[in-house]
Design a protein around this motif. Structure first.
Motif, short mmCIF file in Angstrom:
data_model
loop_
_atom_site.label_atom_id
_atom_site.label_comp_id
_atom_site.label_asym_id
_atom_site.label_seq_id
_atom_site.Cartn_x
_atom_site.Cartn_y
_atom_site.Cartn_z
N UNK A 177 0.87 -1.17 0.00
CA UNK A 177 0.00 0.00 0.00
C UNK A 177 0.90 1.22 0.00
N UNK A 178 0.56 2.19 -0.87
CA UNK A 178 1.41 3.37 -1.03
C UNK A 178 0.52 4.59 -1.28
N UNK A 179 0.85 5.74 -0.75
CA UNK A 179 -0.02 6.91 -0.92
C UNK A 179 0.02 7.54 -2.31
N UNK A 180 0.98 7.13 -3.15
CA UNK A 180 1.13 7.76 -4.46
C UNK A 180 0.55 6.89 -5.56
N UNK A 181 -0.23 7.51 -6.44
CA UNK A 181 -0.81 6.82 -7.59
C UNK A 181 0.30 6.23 -8.47
N UNK A 182 0.21 4.96 -8.80
CA UNK A 182 1.17 4.32 -9.69
C UNK A 182 2.40 3.75 -9.01
N UNK A 183 2.59 4.02 -7.71
CA UNK A 183 3.79 3.56 -7.02
C UNK A 183 3.84 2.04 -6.91
N UNK A 184 2.69 1.40 -6.72
CA UNK A 184 2.67 -0.06 -6.58
C UNK A 184 3.02 -0.71 -7.91
N UNK A 185 2.55 -0.16 -9.00
CA UNK A 185 2.89 -0.68 -10.33
C UNK A 185 4.39 -0.55 -10.57
N UNK A 186 4.97 0.55 -10.16
CA UNK A 186 6.42 0.74 -10.28
C UNK A 186 7.16 -0.30 -9.45
N UNK A 187 6.65 -0.59 -8.27
CA UNK A 187 7.22 -1.61 -7.40
C UNK A 187 7.20 -2.97 -8.10
N UNK A 188 6.08 -3.29 -8.76
CA UNK A 188 5.91 -4.59 -9.40
C UNK A 188 6.82 -4.76 -10.61
N UNK A 189 7.17 -3.66 -11.27
CA UNK A 189 8.02 -3.74 -12.47
C UNK A 189 9.41 -4.27 -12.15
N UNK A 190 9.82 -4.18 -10.89
CA UNK A 190 11.18 -4.56 -10.51
C UNK A 190 11.29 -5.98 -9.98
N UNK A 191 10.19 -6.76 -10.06
CA UNK A 191 10.24 -8.10 -9.48
C UNK A 191 9.37 -9.08 -10.24
N UNK A 192 9.74 -10.37 -10.15
CA UNK A 192 8.91 -11.46 -10.66
C UNK A 192 8.07 -12.08 -9.56
N UNK A 193 8.30 -11.68 -8.31
CA UNK A 193 7.48 -12.16 -7.20
C UNK A 193 6.12 -11.49 -7.26
N UNK A 194 5.01 -12.22 -7.09
CA UNK A 194 3.68 -11.61 -7.18
C UNK A 194 3.51 -10.43 -6.23
#
Length: 422
Positions: free
Chosen positions: A181-198
């Motif tokens: 959970x992150x207060x900034x729009x799009x931050x979680x998607x950016x987090x996901x781009x750096x990993x293959x872990x779900x």
């Protein structure tokens, strides 16, 4: 597979109410209701083998439900994430809800499983949360996994200037699934781009909250089943902060997968739904109405979904204008304008302080209030998400065993329905 799960799956995939399914089977509604009770209920009756075979033949004749991007097994070349509800089709979302049905005995503490024994969940909440964080933790633990938590920027290396990408890569070495959970729009998607872990999006600013939308849809579907209603053609009323309310954004997009909905959005002009989302919903053939007249909106509503004012997302120059007591959902309003089978929902937390004008606590004993059913259903739905992303959903039915501790029949003194039967 429990007969309750088979019957609920048949109703979803055949798009039938309980009345419709009982007619299709040539049995009384009372008989069907007794078949759909949980296995441990003393009033549950075993479905005749001929009825079971008939239902399975009906389902076999249907095209298999396609999986959404979010539902692909995690052992594929690249693990997939749950970042938005946009990847779902009607068939794939209902397929996930079928898995949630299988999880119900575990979520209700009737059965236990260890299909995620040894797996580790990283709960990364860079924004305050109680129920969502604990719900994800409980869901993972009830599948046999263990949970590592961190809350707030103060306790994160991001406070030292570490990038989202670095944090993602590091945590991926520790955990088998990550909830962010992150207060900034799009931050979680950016987090996901750096990993293959779900990675599962537990809320990104004013963006989306996909798991909340899934549990909301699941609750609507289960409650509609009791009244022999279908989501198709339903009238859904959203009230409150529709501009920053990410739960409304996600749920409205999921509901749009159904047909001929009447979606009414009630808010002051400063908190209206984003215009791009309104256009998208209208473009999918639904009747859309935006109004500030709560009384007019509630007449004939099947679902009333209230939301808290998200003051923490307001820009510095923004002020709360026009949100008066006229927008509050309370007992007097519900009794005057809503029907006996209207569903009253809220994603929680609700602001119970004087002058907040949020969903009133005077509805707590109203049978139409579904907020605690939402939170209870959230565990089963999040278990289904974890099991599906990690590819163990088919192992669950064969791994169940009885719990070894005492389980409360009612979770709260005022509960009217046993927890295990909800």
């Amino acid at each position: 597979m429990p007969q309750q799960v088979i019957l609920r799956d048949a109703m979803r995939r055949l798009n039938l109410t309980r009345d419709g399914l009982s007619q299709r089977l040539g049995v009384t509604r009372r008989a069907l209701d007794s078949w759909m009770l949980p296995d441990h209920s003393t009033e549950m009756r075993k479905m005749p083998d001929i009825a079971r075979r008939f239902i399975l033949e009906l389902l076999k004749g249907l095209a298999p439900a396609p999986q959404s991007v979010e539902q692909q097994p995690a052992n594929s070349e690249r693990a997939h994430h749950l970042l938005s509800v946009d990847g779902y089709t009607r068939d794939s979302v209902e397929d996930l809800l079928r898995v949630a049905d299988i999880m119900q005995p575990i979520a209700r503490r009737q059965k236990t499983t260890r299909v995620l024994d040894g797996a580790v969940l990283a709960n990364l909440f860079f924004e305050a949360s109680t129920r969502t964080r604990l719900s994800f933790s409980a869901a993972f633990a009830r599948l046999g996994g263990s949970v590592c938590d961190t809350t707030g920027f103060t306790f994160s290396s991001m406070a030292k200037g570490e990038s989202i990408q670095d944090t993602s890569r590091v945590i991926s070495g520790y955990a088998d699934a990550i909830v962010v959970r992150h207060p900034e729009l799009g931050a979680v998607a950016e987090f996901a781009q750096a990993t293959h872990v779900p990675v599962i999006n537990a809320g990104d600013g004013p963006g989306e909250h996909p798991s909340q939308a899934l549990l909301d849809l699941y609750t609507i579907q289960r409650e509609f089943s009791r009244f022999s209603k279908l989501i198709d053609g339903a009238r859904i009323v959203f009230v409150g902060d529709l501009k920053y309310g990410r739960t409304v954004h996600s749920l409205s997009k999921l509901l749009a997968l159904y047909r001929n909905l009447r979606l009414t959005f009630v808010s002051p002009e400063s908190l209206m739904m984003p215009s791009a989302l309104i256009e998208k919903l209208a473009g999918q053939g639904h009747h859309i109405e935006q109004t500030q007249d709560l009384a007019q909106a509630l007449a004939g509503a099947d679902v009333v979904y209230a939301t808290r004012i998200q003051k923490e997302r307001f820009a510095q120059e923004e002020t709360l204008e026009g949100y008066s007591a006229d927008f509050q959902i309370n007992s007097a309003v519900v009794n005057r304008y809503c029907g006996a089978d209207t569903l009253i929902m809220h994603p929680l937390p609700r602001d119970s302080r004087p002058g907040a004008n949020d969903l009133s606590v005077d509805l707590n004993r109203d049978s139409r209030l579904a907020i605690f059913k939402q939170t209870d259903n959230g565990v089963a739905v999040r278990m289904a998400i974890f099991a599906t992303l990690l590819g163990v959903q088919d192992q669950v039915p064969h791994s169940l065993r009885e719990v070894g501790w005492r389980v409360p029949v009612y979770l709260a003194p005022e509960d009217e329905v046993p927890y295990s039967d909800q």
